[in-house]
Design a protein around this motif. Structure first.
Motif, short mmCIF file in Angstrom:
data_model
loop_
_atom_site.label_atom_id
_atom_site.label_comp_id
_atom_site.label_asym_id
_atom_site.label_seq_id
_atom_site.Cartn_x
_atom_site.Cartn_y
_atom_site.Cartn_z
N THR A 125 -27.26 -14.88 -16.93
CA THR A 125 -28.13 -15.68 -17.79
C THR A 125 -27.57 -17.06 -18.08
O THR A 125 -28.29 -17.95 -18.55
N GLY A 126 -26.26 -17.23 -17.84
CA GLY A 126 -25.65 -18.52 -18.13
C GLY A 126 -25.37 -18.75 -19.60
O GLY A 126 -25.10 -19.86 -20.03
N GLN A 127 -25.44 -17.66 -20.41
CA GLN A 127 -25.19 -17.77 -21.84
C GLN A 127 -24.24 -16.66 -22.28
O GLN A 127 -24.30 -15.55 -21.76
N ALA A 128 -23.40 -16.99 -23.24
CA ALA A 128 -22.48 -15.99 -23.80
C ALA A 128 -23.22 -15.10 -24.77
O ALA A 128 -24.07 -15.55 -25.52
N ALA A 129 -22.92 -13.78 -24.73
CA ALA A 129 -23.56 -12.82 -25.63
C ALA A 129 -22.77 -12.72 -26.92
O ALA A 129 -21.87 -11.90 -27.05
N THR A 130 -23.07 -13.58 -27.87
CA THR A 130 -22.39 -13.58 -29.17
C THR A 130 -23.40 -13.33 -30.27
O THR A 130 -24.60 -13.26 -30.04
N SER A 131 -22.94 -13.23 -31.52
CA SER A 131 -23.85 -12.93 -32.62
C SER A 131 -23.35 -13.55 -33.91
O SER A 131 -22.22 -14.00 -34.01
N GLU A 132 -24.25 -13.54 -34.92
CA GLU A 132 -23.87 -14.01 -36.25
C GLU A 132 -22.79 -13.13 -36.84
O GLU A 132 -21.94 -13.58 -37.60
N ASN A 133 -22.83 -11.85 -36.50
CA ASN A 133 -21.82 -10.92 -36.99
C ASN A 133 -20.43 -11.33 -36.52
O ASN A 133 -19.46 -11.30 -37.28
N GLN A 134 -20.33 -11.73 -35.26
CA GLN A 134 -19.06 -12.19 -34.70
C GLN A 134 -18.62 -13.49 -35.37
O GLN A 134 -17.43 -13.67 -35.67
N ALA A 135 -19.58 -14.38 -35.63
CA ALA A 135 -19.26 -15.65 -36.29
C ALA A 135 -18.73 -15.40 -37.70
O ALA A 135 -17.79 -16.07 -38.15
N ALA A 136 -19.31 -14.44 -38.41
CA ALA A 136 -18.85 -14.12 -39.76
C ALA A 136 -17.43 -13.56 -39.73
O ALA A 136 -16.60 -13.87 -40.60
N LEU A 137 -17.14 -12.75 -38.72
CA LEU A 137 -15.80 -12.20 -38.56
C LEU A 137 -14.78 -13.31 -38.34
O LEU A 137 -13.69 -13.31 -38.93
N GLU A 138 -15.14 -14.28 -37.51
CA GLU A 138 -14.24 -15.39 -37.22
C GLU A 138 -14.00 -16.25 -38.46
O GLU A 138 -12.89 -16.76 -38.67
N SER A 139 -15.02 -16.39 -39.31
CA SER A 139 -14.86 -17.20 -40.51
C SER A 139 -13.94 -16.54 -41.53
O SER A 139 -13.28 -17.21 -42.32
N MET A 140 -13.90 -15.20 -41.52
CA MET A 140 -13.05 -14.47 -42.46
C MET A 140 -11.60 -14.40 -41.98
O MET A 140 -10.70 -14.11 -42.77
N ALA A 141 -11.39 -14.66 -40.69
CA ALA A 141 -10.06 -14.49 -40.12
C ALA A 141 -9.01 -15.37 -40.79
O ALA A 141 -7.83 -15.01 -40.87
N GLY A 142 -9.42 -16.52 -41.30
CA GLY A 142 -8.46 -17.42 -41.91
C GLY A 142 -8.13 -17.11 -43.35
O GLY A 142 -7.18 -17.67 -43.91
N THR A 143 -8.90 -16.19 -43.97
CA THR A 143 -8.70 -15.92 -45.40
C THR A 143 -8.35 -14.47 -45.71
O THR A 143 -7.78 -14.19 -46.76
N VAL A 144 -8.70 -13.55 -44.81
CA VAL A 144 -8.44 -12.12 -45.05
C VAL A 144 -7.30 -11.66 -44.13
O VAL A 144 -7.38 -11.85 -42.92
N PRO A 145 -6.23 -11.08 -44.68
CA PRO A 145 -5.10 -10.63 -43.84
C PRO A 145 -5.53 -9.61 -42.79
O PRO A 145 -6.41 -8.77 -43.04
N LEU A 146 -4.92 -9.67 -41.62
CA LEU A 146 -5.27 -8.77 -40.53
C LEU A 146 -5.14 -7.29 -40.89
O LEU A 146 -6.04 -6.51 -40.57
N PRO A 147 -4.04 -6.84 -41.53
CA PRO A 147 -3.94 -5.41 -41.84
C PRO A 147 -5.09 -4.90 -42.70
O PRO A 147 -5.61 -3.80 -42.48
N VAL A 148 -5.51 -5.70 -43.68
CA VAL A 148 -6.61 -5.29 -44.55
C VAL A 148 -7.91 -5.24 -43.75
O VAL A 148 -8.71 -4.31 -43.88
N MET A 149 -8.11 -6.25 -42.90
CA MET A 149 -9.32 -6.29 -42.08
C MET A 149 -9.36 -5.11 -41.11
O MET A 149 -10.42 -4.53 -40.86
N LEU A 150 -8.20 -4.74 -40.57
CA LEU A 150 -8.15 -3.61 -39.65
C LEU A 150 -8.56 -2.31 -40.34
O LEU A 150 -9.30 -1.50 -39.76
N VAL A 151 -8.08 -2.11 -41.57
CA VAL A 151 -8.41 -0.87 -42.29
C VAL A 151 -9.91 -0.76 -42.50
O VAL A 151 -10.51 0.30 -42.26
#
Length: 256
Positions: A125-151
């Motif tokens: 299709t020539g387009q990446a299959a991404t979503s708003e859900n993925q974008a929200a996850l990326e925005s939280m990555a800078g503020t929520v610690p990885l261990p907490v996010m993993l749990v």
């Protein structure tokens, strides 16, 4: 030389057939858990937590406050789901006794197949299959610690979703409907639930969740309706996605 009787030949013994685990019938506990899920996750009642006086001010960023709501909800629903299906969940780990090599290899293999399928669709299709859900996850990555996010995202969240979409919608509903029809219903609802509130900007955004739903639904059935097996697949998928966002994305050039 006398031939050994066949019953004494260890190589002639038939392999044990895959055990099918009994999900049981729908219970009142299932009903109230699903109703609460619909009210809080689908109906938006979770937003009421943010209206509690002082709640939003307790966090330094809005992303942390939103994650806090998810934390409260997923811990609560993890407990509710475990109450409803805990015995069946732990019992279904016994699926690893049947064809163990194939099952262990398909845990990372199933994830890899979905990545390949998504990549092929993106290439065609020539387009990446991404979503708003993925974008929200990326925005939280800078503020929520990885261990907490993993749990929350890789342990609690998958268990709640596997209880709802595989254990109930396939395991229990298949007592009334064809199991593959149940799998289709489960897959469509599983993909749809990830866009509640955000909406769908393009049909391609649905592809990763649809493929994941198909993979886990088929794995659930082929493993003998093992909630534990589909849960392990879900955990691996979410854990890898998180590790990529937290560990790989920061290393990429800006704008890549």
């Amino acid at each position: 030389m006398q031939q050994r009787p066949e019953y004494m030949n260890p190589y002639s013994a038939p392999r044990p057939k895959q055990r099918v685990f009994n999900a049981g019938q729908f219970t009142k506990g299932d009903f109230w858990t699903v109703l609460a899920y619909l009210v809080f996750f689908v109906g938006g009642a979770a937003g009421l937590i943010g209206l509690i006086p002082g709640y939003m001010g307790a966090f330094s960023t809005q992303e942390q406050a939103l994650f806090g709501i998810n934390l409260i909800l997923y811990v609560t629903f993890f407990i509710l789901a475990m109450i409803q299906c805990g015995p069946q969940f732990f019992e279904s780990f016994k699926t690893m006794r049947y064809h163990p090599w194939a099952k262990w290899l398909m845990l990372p293999g199933g994830w890899f197949l979905t990545i390949m399928a998504n990549g092929i669709i993106a290439a065609l299709t020539g387009q990446a299959a991404t979503s708003e859900n993925q974008a929200a996850l990326e925005s939280m990555a800078g503020t929520v610690p990885l261990p907490v996010m993993l749990v929350v995202t890789a342990l609690f969240g998958p268990f709640v979703e596997e209880y709802l979409f595989r254990h109930l919608l396939i395991g229990k509903l298949s007592r009334k409907l064809n199991v593959w029809l149940c799998t289709l219903i489960s897959t469509v609802l599983f993909a749809s639930i990830h866009f509640i509130g955000a909406g769908i900007g393009s049909w391609l955004e649905v592809v990763p969740y649809f493929m994941l739903g198909v993979m886990m639904g088929v794995a659930y059935i082929l493993s003998g309706k093992s909630l534990a097996y589909s849960y392990m697949l879900h955990v691996i998928n979410n854990a890898v996605a998180l590790l990529v966002v937290y560990l790989i994305y920061p290393l990429l050039p800006a704008g890549a």
